[in-house]
Scaffold this motif. Sequence first.
Motif, PDB file in Angstrom:
ATOM      1  N   VAL A 195       0.817  -1.343  -0.117  1.00  0.00           N
ATOM      2  CA  VAL A 195       0.075  -0.092  -0.037  1.00  0.00           C
ATOM      3  C   VAL A 195       0.813   1.026   0.069  1.00  0.00           C
ATOM      4  O   VAL A 195       1.897   1.193   0.312  1.00  0.00           O
ATOM      5  CB  VAL A 195      -0.927   0.017   1.243  1.00  0.00           C
ATOM      6  N   GLN A 196       0.416   2.292  -0.462  1.00  0.00           N
ATOM      7  CA  GLN A 196       1.285   3.653  -0.717  1.00  0.00           C
ATOM      8  C   GLN A 196       0.286   4.617  -0.791  1.00  0.00           C
ATOM      9  O   GLN A 196      -0.769   4.812  -1.612  1.00  0.00           O
ATOM     10  CB  GLN A 196       2.173   3.745  -1.894  1.00  0.00           C
ATOM     11  N   CYS A 197       0.459   5.805  -0.177  1.00  0.00           N
ATOM     12  CA  CYS A 197      -0.139   7.242  -0.219  1.00  0.00           C
ATOM     13  C   CYS A 197       0.824   8.277  -0.823  1.00  0.00           C
ATOM     14  O   CYS A 197       2.104   7.939  -0.560  1.00  0.00           O
ATOM     15  CB  CYS A 197      -0.597   7.555   1.430  1.00  0.00           C
ATOM     16  N   ASN A 213      -9.841   2.514  -0.343  1.00  0.00           N
ATOM     17  CA  ASN A 213      -9.324   1.924  -1.553  1.00  0.00           C
ATOM     18  C   ASN A 213      -9.535   0.437  -1.280  1.00  0.00           C
ATOM     19  O   ASN A 213      -9.828  -0.350  -2.253  1.00  0.00           O
ATOM     20  CB  ASN A 213      -7.605   2.232  -1.629  1.00  0.00           C
ATOM     21  N   THR A 214      -9.047  -0.119  -0.142  1.00  0.00           N
ATOM     22  CA  THR A 214      -9.251  -1.439  -0.042  1.00  0.00           C
ATOM     23  C   THR A 214     -10.880  -2.180  -0.205  1.00  0.00           C
ATOM     24  O   THR A 214     -10.960  -3.262  -0.553  1.00  0.00           O
ATOM     25  CB  THR A 214      -8.879  -1.780   1.855  1.00  0.00           C
ATOM     26  N   ARG A 225      -5.573  -4.976  -7.881  1.00  0.00           N
ATOM     27  CA  ARG A 225      -4.853  -3.579  -7.615  1.00  0.00           C
ATOM     28  C   ARG A 225      -5.734  -2.541  -7.766  1.00  0.00           C
ATOM     29  O   ARG A 225      -6.588  -2.476  -8.930  1.00  0.00           O
ATOM     30  CB  ARG A 225      -3.672  -3.335  -8.388  1.00  0.00           C
ATOM     31  N   THR A 226      -5.941  -1.570  -7.128  1.00  0.00           N
ATOM     32  CA  THR A 226      -6.502  -0.294  -7.268  1.00  0.00           C
ATOM     33  C   THR A 226      -5.948   0.801  -6.983  1.00  0.00           C
ATOM     34  O   THR A 226      -5.196   1.093  -6.015  1.00  0.00           O
ATOM     35  CB  THR A 226      -7.860  -0.296  -6.442  1.00  0.00           C
ATOM     36  N   TYR A 227      -5.898   1.697  -8.092  1.00  0.00           N
ATOM     37  CA  TYR A 227      -5.079   3.010  -8.049  1.00  0.00           C
ATOM     38  C   TYR A 227      -6.007   4.208  -7.997  1.00  0.00           C
ATOM     39  O   TYR A 227      -7.064   4.391  -8.732  1.00  0.00           O
ATOM     40  CB  TYR A 227      -4.514   3.272  -9.252  1.00  0.00           C
ATOM     41  N   TYR A 228      -5.873   5.024  -6.926  1.00  0.00           N
ATOM     42  CA  TYR A 228      -6.529   6.473  -6.786  1.00  0.00           C
ATOM     43  C   TYR A 228      -5.383   7.299  -7.111  1.00  0.00           C
ATOM     44  O   TYR A 228      -4.029   6.948  -6.953  1.00  0.00           O
ATOM     45  CB  TYR A 228      -6.822   6.450  -5.334  1.00  0.00           C
ATOM     46  N   SER A 230      -4.468   9.591  -5.030  1.00  0.00           N
ATOM     47  CA  SER A 230      -3.892   9.854  -3.632  1.00  0.00           C
ATOM     48  C   SER A 230      -3.357   8.558  -2.779  1.00  0.00           C
ATOM     49  O   SER A 230      -2.495   8.569  -1.945  1.00  0.00           O
ATOM     50  CB  SER A 230      -4.780  10.404  -2.611  1.00  0.00           C
ATOM     51  N   CYS A 231      -3.559   7.307  -3.594  1.00  0.00           N
ATOM     52  CA  CYS A 231      -3.146   6.149  -2.835  1.00  0.00           C
ATOM     53  C   CYS A 231      -3.387   5.053  -3.740  1.00  0.00           C
ATOM     54  O   CYS A 231      -4.480   5.208  -4.608  1.00  0.00           O
ATOM     55  CB  CYS A 231      -3.763   5.989  -1.346  1.00  0.00           C
ATOM     56  N   TYR A 232      -2.852   3.930  -3.511  1.00  0.00           N
ATOM     57  CA  TYR A 232      -3.163   2.592  -4.013  1.00  0.00           C
ATOM     58  C   TYR A 232      -2.772   1.237  -3.230  1.00  0.00           C
ATOM     59  O   TYR A 232      -1.767   1.517  -2.383  1.00  0.00           O
ATOM     60  CB  TYR A 232      -2.276   2.655  -5.435  1.00  0.00           C
ATOM     61  N   CYS A 233      -3.500   0.414  -3.480  1.00  0.00           N
ATOM     62  CA  CYS A 233      -3.328  -0.755  -2.650  1.00  0.00           C
ATOM     63  C   CYS A 233      -3.234  -2.021  -3.879  1.00  0.00           C
ATOM     64  O   CYS A 233      -3.828  -1.937  -4.985  1.00  0.00           O
ATOM     65  CB  CYS A 233      -4.624  -1.246  -1.881  1.00  0.00           C
TER      66      CYS A 233
END
Length: 338
Positions: A195-197, A213-214, A225-228, A230-233
């Motif tokens: 995970v990363q913000c 995101n989760t 995988r899901t990408y925003y 501001s963050c992704y998981c």
Amino acid sequence: MSSVKFFMIFVFLLSLSSSLFTFTIEAKPNYLNNVCSNNTFTRNSTYQSNLNLVLSSLASNANGSDGFSNATAGQNPNRVYGLFQCRSDLNTTTCQDCVVYASTEVTQRCPTQKGNIIWYDECLLHYSDSNIFSTVTTNPSHSLMNTKIPTDPTRFHELVLGLMNASTMLAANNTKRYATREGNFTTSETIYTLVQCTQDLSSDDCSRCLRQNTANLPNRNIGGRTYYPSCYCMYELYDFYNHNKTASPPPPPTTLSPPSPITRPTGKKRIASSVIIAIVAPITVSAVLFVAGYCFLTRRARKKKYNSFSDKIGLETLERRNTNAIVGFNFDGFLFKK
């Protein structure tokens, strides 16, 4: 010796161009998706000038940014905000390559749009005509999934959620807003999560972004995988990140009944040995050619000089003998004296 110098310069340029060409190919990041905004600007306008300044600044800052940087240029209504975030398990060179490439490709994909978000495996780059700093942005989004289903989807789903929640807590309390966790699905299969913000988010905002995101992860598959912005998981049933930069303690193993065999996706995840060979090979070959060519031409030049000197000595000897001759023959066969 002019031919020797020419050969030396030729080999050097060949080696340099081969190395740079190989590096350029390998430096291209893995593109995932991008979304352009609806607002547009006029070409050669003040907004475009400010956008170019922001993208240039981000590309320059990628070298020593610790994986994140933001920049602004201009005044309203032509003010531009931009940022990039690299995956924190990657080195500085990979991050810089991704950001530099993205800063060029982003304007090709959205040539007159005032905003754009572009995702790669290695980094994301985001710019807008509104303030995007220190703000949770969850739209637009982009999701990927492995279509294969685990043998026990319910248990697999519970394990993924548990690992994601643990990773979220670690990332929210990490200054890099990054974390990984691993858990055993079976004795031979491990789930890997990352995970990363963006690093400008506060601890609470990072946690909120990752939890949302989760909740939207395609987590009943063996990979998702899901990408925003501001963050992704992300999670996979194969090891897809570098462990030397992670700050995550290993969880206790959890086992279930054996699922079906894993189909690992193909493709490079890190710099492979073939890449190193591709970079080193032209340099080595060029060096060998340089040494061989230099020795050959030098030896040839010396041999030519020696032969010229020997011919000169032979001619002088012949002339000296003709000058010192005392007796000879005329065409009638009679002796004559000089």
